[in-house]
Design a protein around this motif. Structure first.
Motif, short mmCIF file in Angstrom:
data_model
loop_
_atom_site.label_atom_id
_atom_site.label_comp_id
_atom_site.label_asym_id
_atom_site.label_seq_id
_atom_site.Cartn_x
_atom_site.Cartn_y
_atom_site.Cartn_z
N SER A 70 0.83 -1.20 0.00
CA SER A 70 0.00 0.00 0.00
C SER A 70 0.87 1.26 0.00
O SER A 70 2.06 1.21 0.31
CB SER A 70 -0.90 0.02 1.23
N ALA A 71 0.23 2.37 -0.33
CA ALA A 71 0.94 3.65 -0.31
C ALA A 71 1.44 3.97 1.09
O ALA A 71 2.53 4.54 1.25
CB ALA A 71 0.02 4.76 -0.81
N PHE A 116 2.53 8.14 -8.89
CA PHE A 116 1.85 6.97 -8.32
C PHE A 116 0.35 7.25 -8.36
O PHE A 116 -0.23 7.75 -7.40
CB PHE A 116 2.34 6.71 -6.89
N SER A 118 -2.46 5.67 -8.16
CA SER A 118 -3.41 5.14 -7.18
C SER A 118 -3.38 5.93 -5.88
O SER A 118 -4.38 6.00 -5.16
CB SER A 118 -3.10 3.67 -6.90
N VAL A 119 -2.24 6.54 -5.57
CA VAL A 119 -2.12 7.32 -4.34
C VAL A 119 -3.01 8.55 -4.40
O VAL A 119 -3.51 9.04 -3.39
CB VAL A 119 -0.65 7.72 -4.11
N TRP A 124 -9.54 4.53 -4.42
CA TRP A 124 -8.73 3.36 -4.74
C TRP A 124 -9.02 2.17 -3.82
O TRP A 124 -9.27 1.06 -4.27
CB TRP A 124 -7.24 3.72 -4.66
N THR A 134 -0.46 -0.75 -5.09
CA THR A 134 -0.18 0.60 -5.55
C THR A 134 0.26 0.55 -7.01
O THR A 134 0.88 -0.42 -7.43
CB THR A 134 0.94 1.25 -4.70
N CYS A 136 2.31 2.59 -10.26
CA CYS A 136 3.36 3.57 -10.55
C CYS A 136 3.42 3.78 -12.06
O CYS A 136 3.33 2.81 -12.83
CB CYS A 136 4.71 3.07 -10.03
#
Length: 293
Positions: A70-71, A116, A118-119, A124, A134, A136
């Motif tokens: 995860s982030a 990134f 999804s961050v 998400w 995550t 990138c």
């Protein structure tokens, strides 16, 4: 033709023709005037001469990574990173772009855009299966000439030579990214590498570019800026997107606004300011709105 624009489409072996009093094309200058419009119409438009006077933007390499953490675990923030190997950005970029493909395969990539996605996505973790993962995205420039001999080859079956070039540059991008974000090195589950040929296949850009027309002095000459407007000299045909303003998300976003203004014949920006005031309970003009963006 009159005030009607003819739109022809082909999917598999089915062809259809639709008549419309107006078409707004976001396919880009080259695709619109060199591929989509009938030649006898395009040749009479001054936009066809602009296609010859200006150059397409630089091709791009893209790398997409899937990370199995995860982030929060990785300590990633909602931000973009532009990474350069040298402070002399223009010189190093041009030197890299001018390399032959063998040199490029062994060279350090002079600039990277790293994000990134999804961050930045507030939804998400609300999708099942995305927890603890995550994404990138890494982007750099690339010379179309390094890849153009494979532009007509079948996707995913372009051969070992193509894969060697694409993967060599792609893994350089990954390695340089891992030096900046060492915490992701052992978390890479999925890797997808895309070349300018990939861009041409999936998004139809003729030279593998992702930012439309080249951002040259010629393009931003005042007379050229005046010519590159949404309403074309083909009755009923309007342009929108990066090629009538500037590259990137913001350029495309505001191009949509000014194209809507041209097509509707009204002050759409003023409409947006009024909507902003209504939603925010304020009474400010465009200048004040800009200050708070």
């Amino acid at each position: 033709m009159g005030r009607h624009v003819v739109l022809r489409s082909a999917k598999v072996q089915r062809h259809s023709t639709s008549l419309s009093p107006m078409i707004i094309s976001s396919a880009g200058l080259y695709n619109t005037f060199e591929r989509l419009l009938p030649r006898e119409i395009a040749s009479k438009s001054y936009y066809s001469q602009i296609c010859k006077d200006l150059k397409p933007g630089i091709g791009a390499m893209n790398v997409f990574l899937g990370l199995n953490a995860s982030a929060e675990e990785l300590g990633l923030k909602r931000q973009n990173t532009w990474a350069f190997n040298d402070s002399n950005i223009d010189y190093e970029g041009q030197k890299y772009f001018d390399m032959d493909v063998e040199e490029a395969m062994d060279a350090e990539v002079p600039l990277l855009f790293i994000s990134f996605p999804s961050v930045k996505d507030p939804e998400w973790n609300n999708h099942p299966g995305r927890e603890g993962k995550t994404t990138c995205a890494i982007v750099t420039l690339a010379n179309w000439d390094w890849f153009k001999s494979w532009e007509d080859k079948q996707v995913k079956k372009r051969g070992d030579d193509y894969d060697e070039i694409k993967d060599s540059i792609g893994h350089k991008m990954i390695e340089q990214t891992c030096k900046l974000f060492p915490q992701i090195r052992d978390k890479i589950d999925v890797t997808e590498i895309a070349s300018p040929v990939t861009n041409k296949y999936y998004i139809g850009q003729p030279h593998g570019e992702i930012y439309g027309l080249d951002h040259s002095m010629e393009r931003f000459d005042p007379m050229m800026v005046a010519k590159l407007r949404p309403e074309t000299d083909v009755p009923g045909l309007f342009l929108t997107g990066q090629d009538i303003l500037s590259c990137g998300f913001t350029g495309a976003l505001f191009a949509g606004v000014i194209s809507a203004q041209a097509a509707l014949g009204r002050n759409v920006m003023g409409d947006l300011v009024k909507l902003h005031n209504k939603l925010e309970g304020t009474d400010v003009g465009i200048t004040e709105v800009r200050k708070n963006i």
